[in-house]
Design an enzyme around this catalytic site. Structure first.
Site, short mmCIF file in Angstrom:
data_model
loop_
_atom_site.label_atom_id
_atom_site.label_comp_id
_atom_site.label_asym_id
_atom_site.label_seq_id
_atom_site.Cartn_x
_atom_site.Cartn_y
_atom_site.Cartn_z
N TYR A 159 19.36 6.93 24.69
CA TYR A 159 18.97 5.56 24.39
C TYR A 159 19.50 5.12 23.02
O TYR A 159 19.46 5.87 22.06
CB TYR A 159 17.42 5.42 24.39
CG TYR A 159 17.05 4.10 23.81
CD1 TYR A 159 17.16 2.95 24.58
CD2 TYR A 159 16.69 3.98 22.47
CE1 TYR A 159 16.89 1.71 24.03
CE2 TYR A 159 16.42 2.74 21.91
CZ TYR A 159 16.53 1.61 22.70
OH TYR A 159 16.30 0.38 22.16
N HIS A 209 11.72 5.17 20.84
CA HIS A 209 11.60 4.66 22.21
C HIS A 209 10.61 5.47 23.05
O HIS A 209 10.88 5.84 24.18
CB HIS A 209 12.99 4.63 22.88
CG HIS A 209 13.25 3.38 23.65
ND1 HIS A 209 13.46 3.37 24.99
CD2 HIS A 209 13.35 2.09 23.26
CE1 HIS A 209 13.68 2.13 25.41
NE2 HIS A 209 13.62 1.33 24.38
O1 KDG Z 1 14.52 -3.65 28.02
C1 KDG Z 1 14.27 -2.66 27.07
C2 KDG Z 1 14.81 -3.07 25.72
O2 KDG Z 1 14.34 -4.32 25.34
C3 KDG Z 1 14.47 -2.05 24.64
O3 KDG Z 1 15.04 -0.83 24.98
C4 KDG Z 1 15.03 -2.49 23.29
O4 KDG Z 1 13.67 -0.86 22.19
C5 KDG Z 1 14.35 -1.85 22.13
C6 KDG Z 1 14.53 -2.50 20.82
O5 KDG Z 1 13.87 -2.06 19.88
O6 KDG Z 1 15.29 -3.46 20.73
MG MG Z 2 12.36 -0.75 20.46
#
Ligand code: KDG
Ligand code: MG
Length: 400
Positions: A159, A209
């Site tokens: 991520y 996350h």
């Molecule tokens: O749809 C999921 C995203 O909005 C997310 O993963 C983004 O964690 C995120 C952020 O801090 O921008």
């Molecule tokens: Mg976030």
């Protein structure tokens, strides 16, 4: 000013966006964002089948009453689908009210509390050298803060790193391997290297996350304490807010939480127990301007600051509305500025700007300053797409 028509526009200029357009008998229209990443069509159905028929003929100025009517009247309260739908109506009505008054939206909220908003773009790299290069490029553009995410040795796509799996078009959601141990070994080292390279004055943010456990989160927050991060975000899921007590007790590293929160009730305990420092609720996923004002005022009692979620999967409409909210809100902290794919600008026109010095300007056009070109939108049809998913090495489904 009566509502005469309301329709949903779904388009994918680079990624999917769901936009609500409300028209009135005064010839004015307002725009709201209803995008729920990876679950877009559920909000489309909620709006089209259940909400829009109830709007026609209502007074478009009755923003508060319409919010209460949609929230209380549904009987089934809260949740991301309901609250994104209510948000789209609310933001479109605030846009209309401000246009009718010929004022930028922040003026209707109470006027400006500041001239410009500190923002943080995203910096990521497959490895540390690439991440440092990306941070240097942002600094050259004048930025003073960045969210830093890095590939983890031994793991594939993760991520937050470009190509890391956000929104795979069509097919099945991508699956990525996750390893808490690998992250725990690497993250403190990565953040220390970055701090060393950028010095003390550049603000560093990092998003976990929701991927680790409470005790690991406590350890991470303690280990990075000397690095004076702007924040650590979403260390663990907060369905049970009590788990944040453990993290809080372990360190003074600032904590941010709440991009997935939908209402003030989700925020209440972490705010009231002073378990966080920044609340990430946005005018999209937390019920519009009408509701995040309440969250912000509540947070202010504990000197907790706002930090509206500004990911690419929220349309420019939410970004515009957030900047007007930020311009007004007394306890502003920072605004996420992740940007959008280049095609997005072919469909949405926005009047906010970047000042070249780490801050955003909200614009002075009446309303929230963002509009949609429906002809251009038609060139980018909806395509089903998903966020990636995560599994541990033994196959256990994990938090993405
Ligand atoms: O749809 C999921 C995203 O909005 C997310 O993963 C983004 O964690 C995120 C952020 O801090 O921008
Ligand atoms: Mg976030």
């Amino acid at each position: 000013m009566k509502i005469t028509a309301a329709r949903v526009i779904v388009c994918a200029p680079g990624r999917n966006f769901v936009t609500l357009k409300i028209e009135t008998d005064q010839g004015l229209h307002g725009i709201g964002d209803a995008t729920l990443n990876g679950r877009e069509m559920s909000v489309v159905a909620y709006l089209q089948d259940h909400v829009l028929p109830c709007l026609i003929g209502r007074d478009a100025h009755a923003v508060e009453d319409i919010w209460q009517y949609l929230y209380r009247g549904a009987y089934w309260r809260r949740g991301p689908v309901t609250m994104a739908a209510i948000a789209a109506v609310d933001v479109a009505l605030w846009d209309l009210k401000a246009k009718a008054a010929a004022l930028p939206l922040y003026q209707l909220l109470g006027g400006a509390s500041r001239t410009r908003m500190l923002c943080y773009p995203h910096a990521s790299g497959a490895d540390l050298p690439e991440l440092l290069e990306r941070i240097a490029a942002l600094r050259a553009q004048g930025h003073r803060a960045a969210r830093v995410q890095c590939g983890i040795p031994g793991l594939g796509a993760v991520y937050g790193v470009r190509g890391g799996g956000l929104n795979q078009p069509a097919g099945m959601p991508a699956e990525q391997e996750w390893d808490i141990g690998a992250y725990m070994r690497f993250a403190p080292h990565m953040l220390a290297e970055v701090r060393d390279a950028v010095g003390e004055t550049f603000e560093l943010l990092h998003d976990t996350h929701h991927r680790i456990t409470p005790i690991d989160a406590a350890r991470l927050a303690r280990e990075v304490e000397p690095l004076h991060l702007f924040w650590l975000e979403d260390l663990v899921p907060a369905e049970n807010p009590e788990v944040y007590r453990l993290i809080r007790a372990a360190s003074t590293t600032r904590l941010a939480l709440g991009e997935v929160f939908n209402t003030i009730h989700d925020c209440r305990e972490v705010i009231q127990q002073q378990l966080i420092d920044f609340i990430r609720a946005s005018p999209l996923h937390a019920g519009g301007i009408t509701h995040i004002r309440r969250i912000a005022d509540f947070a202010a009692l504990w000197q907790i600051r706002t930090a509206c979620h500004g990911a690419p999967d929220m349309s420019p409409v939410t970004f515009g509305a957030s900047l007007h909210f930020d311009r007004w809100v007394p306890n502003f902290g920072i605004q996420e500025y992740a940007g959008h794919p280049p095609e997005t600008a072919e469909v949405f026109r926005s009047d906010w700007s970047y000042d070249g010095d780490g801050h955003l300007l909200s614009g002075e056009a009446p309303g929230h300053g963002v509009d949609i070109d429906e002809v251009a939108a038609a060139r980018f049809p909806y395509r089903r797409s998903y966020l990636a998913t995560a599994r541990l090495a033994d196959g256990t489904a994990w938090n993405y």
